[in-house]
Design an enzyme around this catalytic site. Structure first.
Site, short mmCIF file in Angstrom:
data_model
loop_
_atom_site.label_atom_id
_atom_site.label_comp_id
_atom_site.label_asym_id
_atom_site.label_seq_id
_atom_site.Cartn_x
_atom_site.Cartn_y
_atom_site.Cartn_z
CB SER A 245 -0.88 0.01 1.24
OG SER A 245 -0.06 0.17 2.39
CD GLU A 266 3.94 -2.78 -8.18
OE1 GLU A 266 2.84 -2.20 -8.12
OE2 GLU A 266 4.08 -4.01 -8.21
CB CYS A 300 -1.12 -2.93 -7.82
SG CYS A 300 0.06 -3.76 -8.82
C1 UN1 Z 1 0.41 -6.40 -9.00
O1 UN1 Z 1 -0.83 -6.37 -8.97
O2 UN1 Z 1 1.08 -6.12 -7.98
O3 UN1 Z 1 0.09 -6.35 -14.90
C2 UN1 Z 1 1.19 -6.83 -10.17
C3 UN1 Z 1 -0.45 -7.18 -14.16
C4 UN1 Z 1 0.41 -8.29 -13.63
C5 UN1 Z 1 1.17 -7.83 -12.44
C6 UN1 Z 1 0.36 -7.14 -11.38
N1 UN1 Z 1 1.33 -8.70 -14.66
O4 UN1 Z 1 -1.63 -7.13 -13.85
#
Ligand code: UN1
Length: 514
Positions: A245, A266, A300
Site C-alpha cells: 500500500s 511499487e 494493483c
Molecule cells: C500487481 O498487482 O502487484 O500487470 C502486479 C499485471 C500483472 C502484475 C500485477 N502482470 O496485472
C-alpha cells in the site's frame, strides 16, 4: 446464483503438503500454537501453524546473504544466469503445483494462478538473456589517449517485500534480475502467502544446489511488520524493493533514505480507462470486465475507473452490467474450473468494499450491479463478493481512493481534455488505458500531456502487463520500476571509469596545474 459447497480446509492443507512433496521441497514445519499460520481465503480458515522469524533470525538471514554476496559478486554474470535458467526449468516442471499453492493462499482462479507462475517462467528467460547484456557505455573522452566508460557492479543484499495478490510473480521480477546482477536476496513474503513463498524458495535452493551456487544467495523470512522493519532498517540491505500500500511505502521510504539506502516502491494504483466515442465497444466490455473483476479486483493494476464519452456512456454501462450478470454464476471456489471470481483475501477487503459503496451512494452514485456478499452462510469465514459497477455523477473523494476490491466506477466526459484531466486527478499513477479508433486521440493520451501513469495502453485494459517492459508507476505509486527493459539498473551500481593510456596527463576542461 449457483450453489456453494465449502471445501474442507484439511483437504486444502493436504493439497498444499502434496505440492511440496511433488516439488521435492521439504514441507514447512507445522507447529501448533505457533507465532504464525498458513491460511486460505477459500474457507477463511487456518491450514496449520507456522513459526515466524524473529529479529535475530532475520538478522542471521541478512548475514548469510551478505556472506554469499562476496562469492556471488565474483561469479561471472553469464554463469549467474545458469542459476536462473535452472530455476526456470524447475518452475516449468512444477507449474501446476505452484499454481495450486497460489490458489490455496491467494484465492486466484486456476487460469490466473497458472498465469502467475508463467510470469515467473517468463522473467527467468528474460533474466538469463540479461545476464549477457548488462551493458555499460563507452563515451568519447575529451582528452587524447584516454578512454571514458561506465561499468555496472552488483549492489549487495536486496531486501524484497511482496504482497499477497501476486505472491510469487513480483518476487521473481525482483529476484531473477537481482541474481543475474550479482546481488543476493532476502525475501519477506506477505503473511498471507508463506507457503507459496517457501515452495519457490525451496525450488531456488534446489536450483542453486544443481548449479553449485552458494545457498546464501537467497533467504526467506516469514512474519509481519516487525520482520519487514529489520530489512528496512539494516544498512547491509543495499536495496529495499517493497510492494504494497501507499501507506506502507510512506513508512518505508524515509527510513531507507535516512540510512542512504536505495528503495524501489511499487504501491497503490487507481487505474482508469478512457472510452472514446469511436471505441470498439466489444473490446471495451471484454477488456474492462477482465481488468475490473479479474483477480476479484485485487491487482494493483485493476481497472477501478471507467471514464466514458457521454454519447456512449449509457450503452457501455448497459453492456458491462450484462457481462457482470453473467459473472454471478461464476463466483466461488477458485479450484472449480468454471469459476472466474474467487474470494477476497479477507474480511478487511470486504469491509473496505462495503464502506466504499456506501460512500459512493452518499455521493450520488448508483450501484448498477453487484456489491453483495455471497455464500455468507456456507462460508462464514470467507469473503466472496459480487463485483460491483457504480455509476458516479463525478469523481468524488471515494473514487480518488484505491479500494482493494472489485468496484468499477463509471463516469461520463465531454471532451478528451476533460477526460485526461479527470484521469490524472487522482493521487496514484500506475496503469491507464484509452479505447479509441482515432489515432490522434490515442497519441494525445500517450503524449506527455496525456496520461501521467507509468503504464499507458491503447485498446487493452489496465492489467495483465508483460514482463518485457518496465513495471511501475508515478506519484503515490512510488516511482519504482521492476521487471524488464532497463529496470535491472536499479539492482546495480554504476561506476564511471577514465583510463589514461596516452602517457601525458592532460586535465579535463583545459585546466593547467603545475
Ligand atoms: C500487481 O498487482 O502487484 O500487470 C502486479 C499485471 C500483472 C502484475 C500485477 N502482470 O496485472
Amino acid at each position: 446464483m449457483r450453489t456453494f459447497v465449502l471445501p474442507d480446509t484439511e483437504v486444502l492443507a493436504e493439497r498444499a503438503r502434496a505440492a511440496f512433496d511433488r516439488c521435492g521441497v521439504e514441507r514447512p514445519r507445522e507447529v501448533e500454537g505457533a507465532s504464525g499460520a498458513a491460511r486460505s481465503p477459500i474457507t477463511g480458515q487456518e491450514l496449520f501453524g507456522l513459526e515466524y522469524d524473529t529479529e535475530e533470525s532475520t538478522d542471521r538471514a541478512i548475514a548469510e546473504a551478505q556472506e554469499a554476496f562476496a562469492a556471488w559478486r565474483d561469479t561471472p554474470a553469464p554463469v549467474r544466469g545458469r542459476l536462473v535458467h535452472r530455476l526456470g526449468e524447475l518452475l516449468r516442471e512444477h507449474k501446476a503445483d505452484l499454481a495450486a499453492l497460489v490458489t490455496i493462499e491467494a484465492g486466484k482462479v486456476g487460469s490466473e494462478a497458472l498465469g502467475e507462475v508463467q510470469e515467473m517462467i517468463d522473467i527467468c528467460d528474460l533474466a538469463v538473456g540479461m545476464s549477457r547484456q548488462l551493458y555499460g557505455r563507452t563515451m568519447p573522452s575529451e582528452r587524447p589517449g584516454h578512454r571514458l566508460m561506465e561499468t555496472w557492479h552488483p549492489l549487495g543484499v536486496v531486501g524484497v517485500i511482496t504482497a499477497f495478490n501476486f505472491p510469487v510473480a513480483v518476487w521473481s521480477w525482483n529476484t531473477c534480475v537481482a541474481l543475474v546482477c550479482g546481488d543476493t536476496v532476502v525475501w519477506k513474503p506477505s503473511e498471507l502467502t508463506p507457503l507459496t513463498a517457501l515452495a519457490c524458495h525451496g525450488l531456488l535452493m534446489r536450483a542453486a544446489a544443481d548449479v553449485g551456487a552458494p545457498l546464501g544467495v537467497h533467504r526467506v523470512v516469514l512474519g509481519g511488520r516487525e520482520v519487514g522493519e529489520v530489512l528496512v532498517e539494516d544498512r547491509r540491505v543495499a536495496l529495499l524493493s517493497a510492494t504494497g500500500s501507499t501507506a506502507m511505502g510512506r513508512a518505508v521510504a524515509p527510513k531507507v533514505a535516512a540510512r542512504m539506502g536505495r528503495y524501489l516502491l511499487e504501491l497503490g494504483g487507481n487505474n482508469a480507462a478512457v472510452v472514446a466515442p469511436s471505441a470498439d465497444l466489444d473490446l471495451v466490455v471484454r477488456g474492462s470486465v477482465f481488468a475490473a473483476a479479474g483477480t476479484a479486483g485485487q491487482r494493483c493494476t485493476t481497472l477501478r475507473r471507467l471514464i466514458v464519452h457521454e454519447d456512449v456512456v449509457e450503452e457501455v454501462g448497459r453492456r458491462i452490467v450484462d457481462a457482470y450478470k453473467q459473472l454471478r454464476d461464476r463466483i466461488g471456489d477458485p479450484f472449480e474450473e468454471s469459476t472466474l471470481v474467487g474470494p477476497l483475501v479477507g474480511e478487511r477487503g470486504h469491509a473496505a468494499m462495503r464502506a466504499a459503496l456506501e460512500r459512493a451512494q452518499a455521493d450520488g452514485g448508483e450501484v448498477l450491479v453487484g456489491g453483495d456478499r455471497c455464500f455468507a452462510e456456507e462460508a462464514a469465514d470467507a469473503y466472496y463478493v459480487e463485483p460491483a459497477v457504480v455509476r458516479m455523477p463525478g469523481q468524488t473523494e471515494v473514487v480518488r481512493e484505491e479500494t482493494f476490491a472489485p468496484i468499477l466506477y463509471v463516469m461520463a466526459y465531454r471532451t478528451l481534455e476533460e477526460a485526461v484531466q479527470m484521469h490524472n486527478d487522482v493521487p496514484q499513477g500506475l496503469s491507464s488505458a484509452i479505447f479509441t479508433q482515432d489515432q490522434a486521440e490515442a497519441e494525445r493520451f500517450l503524449s506527455s500531456a496525456g496520461s501521467d501513469c507509468g503504464i499507458v495502453n491503447v485498446n487493452i485494459g489496465t492489467s495483465g502487463a508483460e514482463i518485457g517492459g518496465a513495471f511501475g508507476g508515478e506519484k503515490d505509486t512510488g516511482g519504482g520500476r521492476e521487471s524488464g527493459s532497463d529496470a535491472w539498473k536499479t539492482y546495480m551500481r554504476r561506476a564511471t571509469n577514465t583510463v589514461n593510456y596516452g602517457g601525458g596527463l592532460p586535465l579535463a576542461q583545459g585546466v593547467r596545474f603545475l
